[in-house]
Design a protein around this motif. Structure first.
Motif: not given
Length: 220
Positions: A10, A13-14, A68
């Motif tokens: 994830s 991909k981001s 983050r």
């Protein structure tokens, strides 16, 4: 290094462009070019991946601060695929380097070593360094193992023959590690003896490695 989980996919991909695709390494088993390892020496895992975007190759390294993830390195690569992607303490025994094999030819790749510094990630190799196969291991020399990994670089010569040199990082560059040759050649002899009955190539390689081992012992 640890296994790649759903969270890592994830994150990747981001952070890579929406038009990008992860590179799949042809060996050992068609695996995506992704690695999770501590690459800046803070005892926390970073994510490194190689992707292709609009025909160009890139390597991206991402770090997590609290909850983050953000890129701390994004570099344009070479070639058409990746033959090697691994983390090992090559430059500094206390910190992993990121080694990438950018495949340029059918039988060889350019070796790239990225190292975290006070100025971010830096390319450590200034000269072209080719290899058809790479083995990375802290090999015992005259004073035993020192925590730094040596590189055994195999370069295809002709037919089934390879030129093999073992290097270590010293004074800002890769230098020949003569003192580890007896260990490495003995390891290769043992390997080829174990597969001797499987192929004629193994038999040829065994004879060559025994000659190399004898020569290395004479020098030591």
């Amino acid at each position: 290094m640890k296994r790649i989980g759903t969270q890592h996919w994830s994150v990747i991909k981001s952070l890579i462009p929406p038009t990008a695709e992860l590179v799949v390494m042809p060996k050992p088993h068609d695996q995506p070019a992704v690695i999770v390892a501590d690459l800046d020496g803070d005892n926390h895992q970073e994510i490194a991946c190689v992707y292709r975007n609009q025909g160009e190759m890139y390597v991206m390294i991402a770090k997590q601060d609290e909850n983050r993830w953000h890129p701390i390195g994004n570099f344009k690569g070479q070639g058409y695929t990746v033959s090697e992607l691994l983390a090992a303490p090559i430059v500094n025994a206390q910190m992993n380097s990121l080694l990438i094999g950018w495949q340029r030819g059918g039988a060889w790749s350019n070796i790239d070593i990225l190292q975290w510094t006070a100025n971010g990630f830096m390319h450590m190799l200034q000269q072209e360094t080719r290899a058809s196969r790479v083995e990375v291991e802290d090999m015992p020399g005259v004073n035993g193992m020192d925590g730094n990994a040596e590189l055994a670089l195999w370069l295809h010569d002709s037919g089934k023959a390879f030129q093999v040199e073992v290097y270590r990082w010293d004074a800002g560059n890769l230098v020949i590690a003569d003192d580890v040759y007896p260990y490495y050649f003995q390891k290769m002899v043992a390997y080829y003896e174990s597969v001797l009955e499987e192929s004629d190539a193994a038999r040829e390689n065994l004879l060559r490695w025994k000659k190399e081992l004898d020569a290395a012992k004479r020098k030591s």
